[in-house]
Scaffold this motif. Structure first.
Motif, PDB file in Angstrom:
ATOM      1  N   ASN A  64       8.487 -23.710 -20.196  1.00 57.83           N
ATOM      2  CA  ASN A  64       7.359 -24.682 -20.184  1.00 57.83           C
ATOM      3  C   ASN A  64       7.641 -25.922 -20.249  1.00 57.83           C
ATOM      4  O   ASN A  64       8.507 -26.664 -21.528  1.00 57.83           O
ATOM      5  N   LYS A  65       7.876 -26.599 -19.327  1.00 51.40           N
ATOM      6  CA  LYS A  65       8.633 -27.806 -19.432  1.00 51.40           C
ATOM      7  C   LYS A  65       7.728 -29.577 -20.199  1.00 51.40           C
ATOM      8  O   LYS A  65       8.652 -30.323 -20.924  1.00 51.40           O
ATOM      9  N   ALA A  66       6.636 -28.502 -20.258  1.00 52.96           N
ATOM     10  CA  ALA A  66       5.930 -29.664 -21.568  1.00 52.96           C
ATOM     11  C   ALA A  66       6.264 -29.806 -23.090  1.00 52.96           C
ATOM     12  O   ALA A  66       5.910 -30.903 -23.700  1.00 52.96           O
ATOM     13  N   ARG A  67       7.009 -28.631 -23.362  1.00 53.15           N
ATOM     14  CA  ARG A  67       7.512 -28.420 -24.966  1.00 53.15           C
ATOM     15  C   ARG A  67       9.337 -28.516 -24.471  1.00 53.15           C
ATOM     16  O   ARG A  67       9.746 -28.219 -25.307  1.00 53.15           O
ATOM     17  N   GLN A  68       9.705 -29.293 -23.572  1.00 54.80           N
ATOM     18  CA  GLN A  68      11.212 -29.567 -23.266  1.00 54.80           C
ATOM     19  C   GLN A  68      11.983 -28.127 -22.786  1.00 54.80           C
ATOM     20  O   GLN A  68      13.312 -28.384 -23.565  1.00 54.80           O
ATOM     21  N   ASN A  69      11.245 -27.030 -23.056  1.00 56.62           N
ATOM     22  CA  ASN A  69      12.041 -26.048 -22.799  1.00 56.62           C
ATOM     23  C   ASN A  69      12.796 -26.308 -21.288  1.00 56.62           C
ATOM     24  O   ASN A  69      11.574 -25.184 -20.497  1.00 56.62           O
ATOM     25  N   TYR A  70      13.601 -25.607 -20.994  1.00 61.70           N
ATOM     26  CA  TYR A  70      13.492 -26.052 -19.088  1.00 61.70           C
ATOM     27  C   TYR A  70      14.246 -25.018 -18.695  1.00 61.70           C
ATOM     28  O   TYR A  70      14.479 -24.733 -17.185  1.00 61.70           O
ATOM     29  N   HIS A  71      14.832 -24.276 -20.132  1.00 66.79           N
ATOM     30  CA  HIS A  71      16.834 -23.218 -19.269  1.00 66.79           C
ATOM     31  C   HIS A  71      15.329 -22.206 -19.786  1.00 66.79           C
ATOM     32  O   HIS A  71      15.940 -20.443 -18.602  1.00 66.79           O
ATOM     33  N   GLY A  72      14.288 -21.947 -20.321  1.00 68.09           N
ATOM     34  CA  GLY A  72      13.333 -20.768 -20.129  1.00 68.09           C
ATOM     35  C   GLY A  72      14.825 -19.614 -21.321  1.00 68.09           C
ATOM     36  O   GLY A  72      15.610 -19.980 -22.267  1.00 68.09           O
ATOM     37  N   SER A  73      14.312 -18.324 -21.471  1.00 71.53           N
ATOM     38  CA  SER A  73      14.998 -17.522 -22.662  1.00 71.53           C
ATOM     39  C   SER A  73      14.745 -15.751 -21.900  1.00 71.53           C
ATOM     40  O   SER A  73      13.338 -15.759 -21.726  1.00 71.53           O
ATOM     41  N   ILE A  74      15.150 -14.570 -22.118  1.00 76.25           N
ATOM     42  CA  ILE A  74      14.453 -13.177 -22.458  1.00 76.25           C
ATOM     43  C   ILE A  74      14.272 -12.878 -23.845  1.00 76.25           C
ATOM     44  O   ILE A  74      15.313 -12.908 -24.630  1.00 76.25           O
ATOM     45  N   LEU A  75      12.948 -13.194 -23.963  1.00 74.15           N
ATOM     46  CA  LEU A  75      12.101 -12.607 -25.711  1.00 74.15           C
ATOM     47  C   LEU A  75      12.357 -11.467 -25.567  1.00 74.15           C
ATOM     48  O   LEU A  75      12.028  -9.946 -24.310  1.00 74.15           O
ATOM     49  N   LYS A  76      12.949 -10.600 -27.087  1.00 76.73           N
ATOM     50  CA  LYS A  76      12.816  -9.098 -27.412  1.00 76.73           C
ATOM     51  C   LYS A  76      11.673  -8.523 -28.296  1.00 76.73           C
ATOM     52  O   LYS A  76      11.612  -9.705 -29.133  1.00 76.73           O
ATOM     53  N   ILE A  77      10.908  -7.407 -27.546  1.00 74.26           N
ATOM     54  CA  ILE A  77      10.128  -7.747 -28.793  1.00 74.26           C
ATOM     55  C   ILE A  77      10.235  -5.614 -29.010  1.00 74.26           C
ATOM     56  O   ILE A  77      11.009  -5.134 -28.674  1.00 74.26           O
ATOM     57  N   MET A  78      10.764  -5.670 -30.753  1.00 75.52           N
ATOM     58  CA  MET A  78      10.866  -4.674 -30.656  1.00 75.52           C
ATOM     59  C   MET A  78       9.733  -3.954 -31.623  1.00 75.52           C
ATOM     60  O   MET A  78       9.177  -4.270 -32.788  1.00 75.52           O
ATOM     61  N   GLU A  79       9.228  -2.495 -31.767  1.00 80.01           N
ATOM     62  CA  GLU A  79       7.791  -2.271 -32.022  1.00 80.01           C
ATOM     63  C   GLU A  79       8.841  -1.745 -33.059  1.00 80.01           C
ATOM     64  O   GLU A  79       9.175  -0.836 -32.877  1.00 80.01           O
ATOM     65  N   ASP A  80       7.798  -1.457 -33.893  1.00 77.21           N
ATOM     66  CA  ASP A  80       7.659  -1.066 -35.345  1.00 77.21           C
ATOM     67  C   ASP A  80       8.237   0.660 -35.103  1.00 77.21           C
ATOM     68  O   ASP A  80       6.924   1.120 -33.816  1.00 77.21           O
ATOM     69  N   HIS A  81       8.933   1.049 -35.334  1.00 77.09           N
ATOM     70  CA  HIS A  81       8.986   2.881 -34.966  1.00 77.09           C
ATOM     71  C   HIS A  81       9.399   3.421 -33.971  1.00 77.09           C
ATOM     72  O   HIS A  81       9.146   4.431 -33.818  1.00 77.09           O
ATOM     73  N   ASN A  82      10.056   1.656 -33.005  1.00 72.60           N
ATOM     74  CA  ASN A  82      10.473   2.179 -31.987  1.00 72.60           C
ATOM     75  C   ASN A  82       9.013   2.788 -31.136  1.00 72.60           C
ATOM     76  O   ASN A  82       9.714   3.515 -29.810  1.00 72.60           O
ATOM     77  N   ASP A  83       7.909   2.416 -31.464  1.00 78.58           N
ATOM     78  CA  ASP A  83       6.553   3.267 -30.692  1.00 78.58           C
ATOM     79  C   ASP A  83       6.009   2.375 -29.733  1.00 78.58           C
ATOM     80  O   ASP A  83       4.952   1.462 -30.739  1.00 78.58           O
ATOM     81  N   PRO A  84       6.035   2.252 -28.639  1.00 81.03           N
ATOM     82  CA  PRO A  84       4.746   1.297 -27.875  1.00 81.03           C
ATOM     83  C   PRO A  84       3.750   1.164 -28.353  1.00 81.03           C
ATOM     84  O   PRO A  84       2.958   0.311 -27.802  1.00 81.03           O
ATOM     85  N   GLY A  85       3.079   2.239 -28.911  1.00 80.30           N
ATOM     86  CA  GLY A  85       2.265   2.806 -29.405  1.00 80.30           C
ATOM     87  C   GLY A  85       1.362   1.364 -30.796  1.00 80.30           C
ATOM     88  O   GLY A  85       0.405   1.874 -31.190  1.00 80.30           O
ATOM     89  N   SER A  86       2.601   1.440 -31.646  1.00 78.80           N
ATOM     90  CA  SER A  86       2.696   0.866 -32.603  1.00 78.80           C
ATOM     91  C   SER A  86       1.666  -0.238 -32.159  1.00 78.80           C
ATOM     92  O   SER A  86       1.774  -1.491 -31.368  1.00 78.80           O
ATOM     93  N   LEU A  87       1.623  -1.013 -33.708  1.00 78.19           N
ATOM     94  CA  LEU A  87       0.352  -2.451 -33.625  1.00 78.19           C
ATOM     95  C   LEU A  87       1.161  -3.442 -34.242  1.00 78.19           C
ATOM     96  O   LEU A  87       0.782  -4.716 -34.467  1.00 78.19           O
ATOM     97  N   THR A  88       2.462  -3.494 -34.521  1.00 73.39           N
ATOM     98  CA  THR A  88       3.636  -4.158 -35.351  1.00 73.39           C
ATOM     99  C   THR A  88       4.794  -4.027 -34.451  1.00 73.39           C
ATOM    100  O   THR A  88       5.433  -3.104 -34.225  1.00 73.39           O
ATOM    101  N   PHE A  89       4.744  -5.240 -34.805  1.00 75.94           N
ATOM    102  CA  PHE A  89       7.060  -5.648 -34.104  1.00 75.94           C
ATOM    103  C   PHE A  89       7.703  -6.633 -34.412  1.00 75.94           C
ATOM    104  O   PHE A  89       6.918  -7.209 -35.854  1.00 75.94           O
ATOM    105  N   LYS A  90       8.502  -6.381 -34.549  1.00 78.87           N
ATOM    106  CA  LYS A  90       9.535  -7.704 -34.816  1.00 78.87           C
ATOM    107  C   LYS A  90      10.020  -8.416 -33.114  1.00 78.87           C
ATOM    108  O   LYS A  90       9.463  -7.598 -31.934  1.00 78.87           O
ATOM    109  N   HIS A  91      10.091  -9.277 -33.201  1.00 82.66           N
ATOM    110  CA  HIS A  91      11.038 -10.183 -32.211  1.00 82.66           C
ATOM    111  C   HIS A  91      11.918 -11.464 -32.378  1.00 82.66           C
ATOM    112  O   HIS A  91      12.609 -11.401 -33.107  1.00 82.66           O
ATOM    113  N   ASP A  92      12.681 -11.006 -31.155  1.00 90.63           N
ATOM    114  CA  ASP A  92      14.406 -12.191 -31.069  1.00 90.63           C
ATOM    115  C   ASP A  92      14.357 -12.812 -30.094  1.00 90.63           C
ATOM    116  O   ASP A  92      13.612 -12.013 -29.444  1.00 90.63           O
TER     117      ASP A  92
END
Ligand code: FEO
Ligand code: CA
Ligand code: CA
Ligand code: CA
Length: 514
Positions: free
Chosen positions: A353-381
């Motif tokens: 996102n060049k507009a916010r000086q993020n030139y190189h990007g990244s890979i985001l990790k979403i960790m769904e609560d209880h490791n369940d894709p059906g979960s409505l809450t999660f953590k990320h890193d």
């Protein structure tokens, strides 16, 4: 010489860069793998131990009346037998100068309409090499003239069907054997307007000059049956610049699809189906990363949506507007999404996102609560940051092998390669992030794309012995037809093409023997 200077040095040193075993890593490692250094020439180069062959290129006849379209992107493999399958290949957009010319007449546009959408191709395996079965009954095209119904009980902009699919970027594959193709930058063909009907984007290809189609008919995930080519637009997943749709199952067996909106400050969505074998009915959510919550986009769940939208259909059509009202997190261009087989986490490439000086990007990790894709809450890193440390910038498409190694491509776009913030990164490439063995944690560049091209749509054959890969838009930033930046693959005019990558190194990596 620091790592950055070393990369720059290698980037301009073509001969050295191609030497097998030439490592960009500064520390010696046990059992070293061959690395490919950043490369800037107009060639498709693979690391020692891999080879490529062209499977099909733009303009190749697939049957008596139809040709393989332009700018191949996402690839899905639908198996038929152990040595036969059907490939779906997206055709995202056109570069007019390479089709009929930049002039905007009806004749020019008519020709371009046939170049986008997707191709279905039967492929067969013989002596370890896949090839296209010409004139197979499965070979067919979907293009900008194909009539496609909306899978929804209300009309969309006055119609129960849309004409054509285009902007087909990445996609997905369902457990019931259908292909999902994502209509991404539909505004380049038709422009765009907001809920009030005000123009918010003009079409630069000006197809709307000759075919005044409603922009609301595009920007959907389209589901395609590989055996018949029958298609439908999934209104349930909302409308935006969909990059892809990654499908999995919740712990209760219901289908879950993740999809990103690849535009700066746009959002990540998740659709939870009511069923275990369909994406037509269910609930759409959008991610709020700060709260770690999937927020419903159901009209009745929010007074603000009740106030601003007259029905659910309007929310599905103007999904971005609804998402912002319920507190969706703006992201740095979410592109491809894959599920980590080692952890169950959901990985999302945030390309830049060049507009916010993020030139190189990244890979985001979403960790769904209880490791369940059906979960409505999660953590990320952050799973993996782009930049000089790992030697790649602008991650885009991804695919996992069975050992959990992550194969991904990069898209340094807009003619930025090898300049400014992208100096030293070379041409776009195919990389693998190794997850086990002596080289665990290493990111290795294993192929480098021709000038102005990006690799897209990495897709393994079912036996993981072949990687299908699209080479998209070689020579896109050429000054003119007489001053081409790329002549790949045949000399003369550059042509997008799909290649197969095979070799002992691939066998070694996917079997975890590195
Ligand atoms: Fe078509 Fe977001 O790449
Ligand atoms: Ca992409
Ligand atoms: Ca993918
Ligand atoms: Ca991209």
């Amino acid at each position: 010489m620091n790592r950055r200077e070393f990369l720059q040095f290698l980037g301009v040193s073509g001969v050295l860069a191609t030497l097998p075993g030439c490592s960009t890593q500064s520390s010696p490692i046990a059992n070293p793998l061959p690395h490919l250094a950043p490369f800037t020439e107009d060639k498709l180069v693979t690391v020692d131990g891999l080879d490529y062959k062209i499977l099909i290129r733009w303009g190749d006849q697939i049957n008596a009346t139809q040709k393989f379209g332009y700018n191949n992107d996402f690839i899905a493999f639908h198996p038929l037998t152990s040595d036969r399958g059907i490939l779906w290949v997206n055709h995202e957009y056109v570069t007019p100068r390479f089709i009929r010319g930049e002039e905007r007449t009806k004749a020019h546009v008519d020709e371009e309409l046939l170049e986008v959408g997707g191709s279905l191709l039967e492929v067969k395996l013989q002596d370890g090499q896949w090839s296209v079965v010409k004139d197979s009954k499965y070979n067919r095209r979907l293009d900008a003239n194909t009539k496609i119904p909306f899978a929804w009980d209300q009309k969309i902009a006055g119609s129960s069907f849309g004409i054509g699919t285009m902007g087909n970027c990445a996609g997905g594959y369902t457990p019931w054997g259908t292909v999902l193709t994502a209509e991404e930058n539909y505004d380049m063909f038709w422009g765009d307007r907001n809920k009030k009907g005000e123009t918010i984007q003009k079409s630069w290809l000006e197809w709307d000059k000759f075919y005044p189609r409603p922009p609301e008919h595009y920007g959907w995930i389209v589901e395609v049956e590989p055996l018949t080519g029958k298609a439908k637009k999934l209104v349930s997943l909302g409308r935006c610049a969909h990059e892809c749709a990654a499908v999995t199952k919740a712990k209760n067996g219901k289908i879950v699809a993740y999809t990103g909106d690849d535009s700066a400050y746009e959002h990540l969505y998740k659709f939870v189906s009511d069923s275990s074998d369909s994406l037509e009915k269910g609930k759409l959510y959008v991610a709020n990363l700060e709260k770690g919550q999937w927020i419903s986009l159901k009209r009745e769940d929010h007074p603000v949506l009740m106030k601003n939208f007259k029905n659910q259909t309007e929310i599905q059509v103007f999904t971005r507007e609804a998402a912002k009202l319920v507190g969706a997190t703006p992201l740095d261009r979410p592109e491809d999404i894959e599920f980590d087989p080692l952890t169950g986490n959901v990985l999302v490439t945030l390309t830049n996102n060049k507009a916010r000086q993020n030139y190189h990007g990244s890979i985001l990790k979403i960790m769904e609560d209880h490791n369940d894709p059906g979960s409505l809450t999660f953590k990320h890193d952050t799973f993996l940051p782009g930049g000089t440390e790992h030697g790649f910038a602008c991650p885009d498409n991804m695919v996992f092998d069975p050992k959990g190694n992550l194969w991904f491509t990069t898209d340094i776009s807009g003619g930025d390669a090898n300049k400014g913030h992208y100096e030293g990164f070379g041409n776009n490439g195919l990389f693998v992030f190794l997850r086990s063995g002596a080289n665990k944690g290493e990111v290795i560049r294993i192929a480098s794309a021709p000038v102005d091209a990006e690799f897209t749509g990495p897709c393994f054959s079912p036996d993981y012995k072949t990687l299908f890969l699209s080479v998209q838009h070689p020579g896109e930033y050429s000054e003119s037809l007489s001053k081409l930046s790329s002549h790949w693959p045949d000399g003369g005019k550059p042509k997008p093409a799909v290649v197969t990558i095979t070799g002992p190194l691939l066998d070694k990596i996917v079997s975890g023997k590195v």
